[in-house]
Design an enzyme around this catalytic site. Structure first.
Site, PDB file in Angstrom:
ATOM      1  N   GLY A 159      -0.734   0.690   4.450  1.00 55.10           N
ATOM      2  CA  GLY A 159      -0.653   0.068   5.772  1.00 55.10           C
ATOM      3  C   GLY A 159      -1.782   0.865   6.312  1.00 55.10           C
ATOM      4  N   TYR A 160      -1.747   2.208   6.323  1.00 58.70           N
ATOM      5  CA  TYR A 160      -2.818   2.844   7.056  1.00 58.70           C
ATOM      6  C   TYR A 160      -4.158   2.714   6.383  1.00 58.70           C
ATOM      7  CZ  TYR A 160      -5.177   7.139   8.692  1.00 58.70           C
ATOM      8  OH  TYR A 160      -5.936   8.101   9.061  1.00 58.70           O
ATOM      9  N   VAL A 161      -4.393   2.619   5.188  1.00 61.35           N
ATOM     10  CA  VAL A 161      -5.761   2.155   4.650  1.00 61.35           C
ATOM     11  C   VAL A 161      -6.286   0.923   5.016  1.00 61.35           C
ATOM     12  CG1 VAL A 161      -6.570   1.774   2.256  1.00 61.35           C
ATOM     13  CG2 VAL A 161      -5.293   3.842   2.670  1.00 61.35           C
TER      14      VAL A 161
END
Length: 253
Positions: A159-161
């Site tokens: 999700g962050y990437v």
């Protein structure tokens, strides 16, 4: 606080920073104040924000703060409008807020995935949307905070990437849309920055050693190093730099 480089063009300019109470955000608040800028920032951590405001009490006339959960996009946009009214304009928007919580890819829930994007990606677009009418009046800069993880990937951080990769795309799109108004839009892609939060959580002694083994310059990245890059990208010295993603990672990539 010490002044490492002087940008006279930043004096009296108005800067809005999301996630400004701690870490890189707080370093940027300090750095822009030293340049003589007026700084507005938002953060959900009211206690840390008040601590920073007390530390910077000598700059109180140049500071504006509001406690905002950036997932509440209407509240975020209202804060930008209020800060611009308070300082009679807006020159620089810095979309810094982030949360790098880890999730196992096979078990991340819909709510956890959406919350990741709601913190790490959505606020940058809607903050920019609110800031652009002010920036169009006089030109200025938007600085988005991506990450080298958008290039390298990272375990258990899909999700962050994804969000940080989206910020690179957003940077390209806004630079193309608003360059004609003299608005420069760039992204900063930090490597692992030795903030208090990272040192207390993920950036263990073992990870620090691994990091140093992969970099060209054998030093840890400090929040002030990133703030110095933000100063340059906000200043007129970067006048023809737009649509770019600039790594600050001690040569990791």
């Amino acid at each position: 606080m010490s002044l490492s480089a002087h940008y006279p063009c930043l004096a009296h300019k108005s800067v809005f920073i999301t996630g400004g109470a701690t870490g890189i955000g707080a370093a940027m608040v300090r750095a822009f104040l030293l340049q003589g800028a007026q700084v507005a920032f938002v953060d959900l951590d009211n206690a840390q924000a008040e601590k920073l405001l007390n530390e910077l009490s000598e700059f109180s006339a140049q500071l504006w703060f509001r406690c905002v959960d950036v997932r509440q996009l209407t509240h975020l946009q209202q804060a930008i409008n209020a800060a611009a009214e308070h300082f009679a304009g807006l020159s620089v928007l810095i979309n810094n807020v982030a949360n790098d919580k880890r999730f196992d890819t096979e078990h991340i829930s819909v709510d956890e995935w959406q919350n990741c994007l709601q913190i790490n990606l959505d606020p940058a677009f809607f903050a920019s949307q609110a800031a652009i009418p002010f920036l169009k009046k006089q030109g200025g800069a938007i600085i988005n905070f991506s990450s080298i993880n958008a290039i390298t990937g990272q375990p258990n951080m899909a999700g962050y990437v994804t969000a940080k990769a989206g910020l690179i795309g957003l940077t390209k799109a806004l630079a193309r849309d608003y360059g004609g108004y003299g608005i420069r839009v760039n992204a900063i892609l930090p490597g692992w920055v030795a903030t208090e939060r990272q040192l207390e959580s993920w950036f263990t002694a073992e990870e620090q050693q691994r990091w140093l083994e992969t970099t060209c310059i054998k030093q840890f990245i400090q929040p002030s190093d990133v703030a110095n890059l933000a100063l340059f990208l906000a200043s007129e010295q970067s006048a023809l730099i737009t649509g770019q993603g600039i790594n600050i990672d001690a040569g990791r990539i």
